[in-house]
Design a protein around this motif. Structure first.
Motif, PDB file in Angstrom:
ATOM      1  N   LEU A 143     -40.400 -49.784  22.042  1.00 57.03           N
ATOM      2  CA  LEU A 143     -39.557 -48.739  22.633  1.00 57.03           C
ATOM      3  C   LEU A 143     -38.098 -49.168  22.658  1.00 57.03           C
ATOM      4  CD1 LEU A 143     -41.746 -47.499  25.639  1.00 57.03           C
ATOM      5  CD2 LEU A 143     -41.347 -46.336  23.466  1.00 57.03           C
ATOM      6  N   LYS A 144     -37.854 -50.440  22.993  1.00 54.28           N
ATOM      7  CA  LYS A 144     -36.482 -50.944  23.043  1.00 54.28           C
ATOM      8  C   LYS A 144     -35.858 -50.964  21.655  1.00 54.28           C
ATOM      9  CE  LYS A 144     -33.735 -54.560  25.211  1.00 54.28           C
ATOM     10  NZ  LYS A 144     -33.783 -55.782  26.058  1.00 54.28           N
ATOM     11  N   GLU A 145     -36.621 -51.408  20.650  1.00 55.72           N
ATOM     12  CA  GLU A 145     -36.108 -51.451  19.281  1.00 55.72           C
ATOM     13  C   GLU A 145     -35.741 -50.059  18.763  1.00 55.72           C
ATOM     14  OE1 GLU A 145     -39.211 -53.373  17.132  1.00 55.72           O
ATOM     15  OE2 GLU A 145     -38.541 -55.410  17.636  1.00 55.72           O
ATOM     16  N   ASN A 146     -36.456 -49.049  19.243  1.00 60.67           N
ATOM     17  CA  ASN A 146     -36.191 -47.679  18.799  1.00 60.67           C
ATOM     18  C   ASN A 146     -35.216 -46.939  19.709  1.00 60.67           C
ATOM     19  OD1 ASN A 146     -38.088 -46.899  16.373  1.00 60.67           O
ATOM     20  ND2 ASN A 146     -39.330 -48.163  17.737  1.00 60.67           N
ATOM     21  N   GLY A 147     -34.653 -47.651  20.688  1.00 64.32           N
ATOM     22  CA  GLY A 147     -33.629 -47.062  21.544  1.00 64.32           C
ATOM     23  C   GLY A 147     -34.154 -46.116  22.592  1.00 64.32           C
TER      24      GLY A 147
END
Length: 239
Positions: A143-147
């Motif tokens: 989720l963090k990598e995809n913003g």
């Protein structure tokens, strides 16, 4: 404040009352703070749980008896703050999951996709497969990598941000303009909450809009909790 009184009857969240208290605790943690421990500045569930500790002596009793407050917090984060303020409640889960699905690029049809299939599509779209509750590190990392986690608190005061978006000028002038604007907006919001939410200045609207930083991970947790709940029901029925 996220209390039972704020809960809207919601058939798609009713299953939470039957979930394991550990899973309710996990969902609560997702609503209270992000994966790095930063608390949501707009949330109130933590305060409610602390208050309820005086009533329910064990963790199991605490979370089991607070499920409506947990659900209410989800509903409030899923709605526009301005509209929530006027009606006193948030939005039902169906609206939240559809909003999250649209935000994350899930391909679905509103009229024909039920909650279970929509949650399945959400997990597969975000993670490439249906994930489980014991994979939180992978889930948060993806989720963090995809913003989709984003910042959970605004660096400067929300009221200052709103003030700056309403008008500039001197400090005293801005303050006077803000007070006058709020007095006018108060009656306008009461009469036209949905129009008010749509026509707020951009920066203020960003603050009042549904909190995707919370609703996206929360919907993922709820989706996995529902799968676990349904599996437990199936296993129980076989005996």
């Amino acid at each position: 404040m996220a209390t039972e009184a704020k809960f809207r009857e919601d058939p798609d969240l009713a299953f939470l009352q039957y979930c394991d208290f550990q899973d309710l605790r996990l969902l609560s943690s997702t609503l209270i703070s992000d994966s790095e421990g930063t608390e949501q500045w707009t949330g109130a569930l933590k305060h409610t749980l602390v208050k309820n500790m005086g009533i329910y002596p064990t963790e199991e009793e605490l979370y089991k008896n607070s499920w409506k407050a947990i659900a209410a917090e989800i509903q409030l984060f899923g709605g526009d703050t301005v509209v929530n303020f006027v009606r006193g409640k948030g939005v039902v889960y169906r609206e939240i999951i559809e909003d999250v699905a649209g935000k994350t690029g899930v391909d679905f049809h509103k009229a024909s996709t039920d909650i279970t299939h929509l949650e399945d599509k959400l997990l597969r779209t975000l993670f490439g497969r249906v994930t489980q509750l014991n994979e939180l590190d992978f889930i948060n990392k993806t989720l963090k990598e995809n913003g989709y986690l984003g910042l959970t608190s605004i660096k400067e005061s929300p009221l200052k941000t709103i003030k700056n978006s309403i008008g500039g000028g001197t400090a005293s002038g801005a303050a006077s303009g803000l007070m006058a604007g709020l007095n006018i907006a108060k009656n306008f919001i009461k009469a036209n909450p949905f129009i008010a939410a749509a026509t707020l200045p951009l920066t203020a609207k960003d603050i009042t809009a549904p909190a995707y930083r919370v609703t996206i991970p929360a919907c993922c947790i709820i989706a996995m909790m529902r799968i676990k709940h349904e599996n437990n029901k199936t296993n129980y029925d076989e005996f």
